[in-house]
Design a protein around this motif. Structure first.
Motif, PDB file in Angstrom:
ATOM      1  N   LYS A  98       0.831  -1.198   0.000  1.00 49.59           N
ATOM      2  CA  LYS A  98       0.000   0.000   0.000  1.00 49.59           C
ATOM      3  C   LYS A  98       0.870   1.255   0.000  1.00 49.59           C
ATOM      4  O   LYS A  98       0.562   2.227  -0.667  1.00 49.59           O
ATOM      5  N   ASP A  99       1.969   1.218   0.736  1.00 46.19           N
ATOM      6  CA  ASP A  99       2.850   2.387   0.865  1.00 46.19           C
ATOM      7  C   ASP A  99       4.270   2.134   0.385  1.00 46.19           C
ATOM      8  O   ASP A  99       5.170   2.911   0.681  1.00 46.19           O
ATOM      9  N   SER A 100       4.480   1.027  -0.320  1.00 46.69           N
ATOM     10  CA  SER A 100       5.836   0.661  -0.733  1.00 46.69           C
ATOM     11  C   SER A 100       5.802   0.007  -2.108  1.00 46.69           C
ATOM     12  O   SER A 100       4.826  -0.644  -2.464  1.00 46.69           O
ATOM     13  N   SER A 101       6.875   0.147  -2.841  1.00 41.58           N
ATOM     14  CA  SER A 101       6.974  -0.519  -4.143  1.00 41.58           C
ATOM     15  C   SER A 101       7.353  -1.985  -3.926  1.00 41.58           C
ATOM     16  O   SER A 101       7.914  -2.333  -2.884  1.00 41.58           O
ATOM     17  N   PRO A 102       7.057  -2.847  -4.905  1.00 42.90           N
ATOM     18  CA  PRO A 102       7.488  -4.246  -4.778  1.00 42.90           C
ATOM     19  C   PRO A 102       8.999  -4.360  -4.552  1.00 42.90           C
ATOM     20  O   PRO A 102       9.437  -5.173  -3.730  1.00 42.90           O
ATOM     21  N   LYS A 103       9.773  -3.544  -5.237  1.00 49.43           N
ATOM     22  CA  LYS A 103      11.229  -3.599  -5.091  1.00 49.43           C
ATOM     23  C   LYS A 103      11.652  -3.257  -3.659  1.00 49.43           C
ATOM     24  O   LYS A 103      12.444  -3.971  -3.047  1.00 49.43           O
ATOM     25  N   THR A 104      11.111  -2.174  -3.121  1.00 46.89           N
ATOM     26  CA  THR A 104      11.466  -1.757  -1.764  1.00 46.89           C
ATOM     27  C   THR A 104      11.010  -2.792  -0.736  1.00 46.89           C
ATOM     28  O   THR A 104      11.767  -3.159   0.162  1.00 46.89           O
ATOM     29  N   GLY A 105       9.784  -3.263  -0.880  1.00 48.15           N
ATOM     30  CA  GLY A 105       9.271  -4.272   0.056  1.00 48.15           C
ATOM     31  C   GLY A 105      10.089  -5.543   0.028  1.00 48.15           C
ATOM     32  O   GLY A 105      10.438  -6.098   1.074  1.00 48.15           O
ATOM     33  N   TYR A 106      10.417  -6.009  -1.178  1.00 51.37           N
ATOM     34  CA  TYR A 106      11.212  -7.227  -1.319  1.00 51.37           C
ATOM     35  C   TYR A 106      12.603  -7.024  -0.725  1.00 51.37           C
ATOM     36  O   TYR A 106      13.087  -7.866   0.040  1.00 51.37           O
ATOM     37  N   ASN A 107      13.261  -5.912  -1.080  1.00 49.48           N
ATOM     38  CA  ASN A 107      14.617  -5.677  -0.573  1.00 49.48           C
ATOM     39  C   ASN A 107      14.648  -5.576   0.944  1.00 49.48           C
ATOM     40  O   ASN A 107      15.576  -6.090   1.580  1.00 49.48           O
ATOM     41  N   ASN A 108      13.643  -4.929   1.557  1.00 51.26           N
ATOM     42  CA  ASN A 108      13.596  -4.854   3.018  1.00 51.26           C
ATOM     43  C   ASN A 108      13.469  -6.248   3.623  1.00 51.26           C
ATOM     44  O   ASN A 108      14.148  -6.576   4.596  1.00 51.26           O
ATOM     45  N   PHE A 109      12.598  -7.068   3.045  1.00 50.86           N
ATOM     46  CA  PHE A 109      12.413  -8.436   3.527  1.00 50.86           C
ATOM     47  C   PHE A 109      13.720  -9.220   3.419  1.00 50.86           C
ATOM     48  O   PHE A 109      14.140  -9.886   4.366  1.00 50.86           O
ATOM     49  N   VAL A 110      14.377  -9.134   2.267  1.00 56.97           N
ATOM     50  CA  VAL A 110      15.615  -9.880   2.036  1.00 56.97           C
ATOM     51  C   VAL A 110      16.728  -9.393   2.959  1.00 56.97           C
ATOM     52  O   VAL A 110      17.480 -10.205   3.511  1.00 56.97           O
TER      53      VAL A 110
END
Length: 165
Positions: A98-110
């Motif tokens: 909702k507030d993040s791009s797929p790239k940012t969300g994925y990178n934070n998770f990783v």
């Protein structure tokens, strides 16, 4: 959480390390399983991927072409499906994106996963890459999910060892 020998194989790729070209489903599955099999000990199948697409958990392909977003989604869902229901995963991803791009969300998770998986012990370790006190709710949710995965992996390993005794 996991012994040193196992730690060597537990490292997920960052978004920019994923292929930037179109993939076919077999290639997507091969790459997903290349990253996940050493960690979870099982593979993602075509049927599973089709279920993720139908349930709108992972964005469906365009003209049978897959790209980074599907590969990143398959990696994350492949880890989370051992802990959460598909409905819970969908709700979590929706809240995160909702507030993040797929790239940012994925990178934070990783980043969180790789950092935590590289540390040993049975309790959550401090994060160097993130201040949880000032983190937003979706980031804390990601941290909790990473911890759940790592505790599940540790418990699975202990069960395997106990069954050998």
């Amino acid at each position: 959480m996991i012994d040193n020998q196992k730690q060597l194989s537990i490292k997920l790729p960052m978004w920019d390390e994923l292929p930037s070209f179109d993939l076919h489903l077999d290639q997507l599955l091969d790459l997903t399983n290349q990253y996940l099999s050493p960690i979870i000990g099982s593979k993602i199948t075509k049927t599973m991927m089709h279920n993720y697409f139908k349930a709108d958990i992972i964005v469906p392909p365009t003209r049978k072409k897959y790209w980074r977003m599907q590969l990143a989604g398959a990696i994350v869902v492949g880890l989370l499906k051992n802990i959460f229901t598909l409905a819970e995963i969908q709700a979590g991803l929706k809240a995160l994106l909702k507030d993040s791009s797929p790239k940012t969300g994925y990178n934070n998770f990783v980043l969180m996963f790789n950092e935590q998986a590289a540390q040993s012990g049975t309790v959550p370790a401090a994060l160097n890459s993130l201040d949880l006190k000032s983190a937003n709710k979706p980031t804390i949710m990601q941290y909790d999910a990473v911890q759940s995965i790592l505790f599940w992996l540790a418990a699975k390993k202990r069960l395997e060892e106990a069954s050998k005794e």
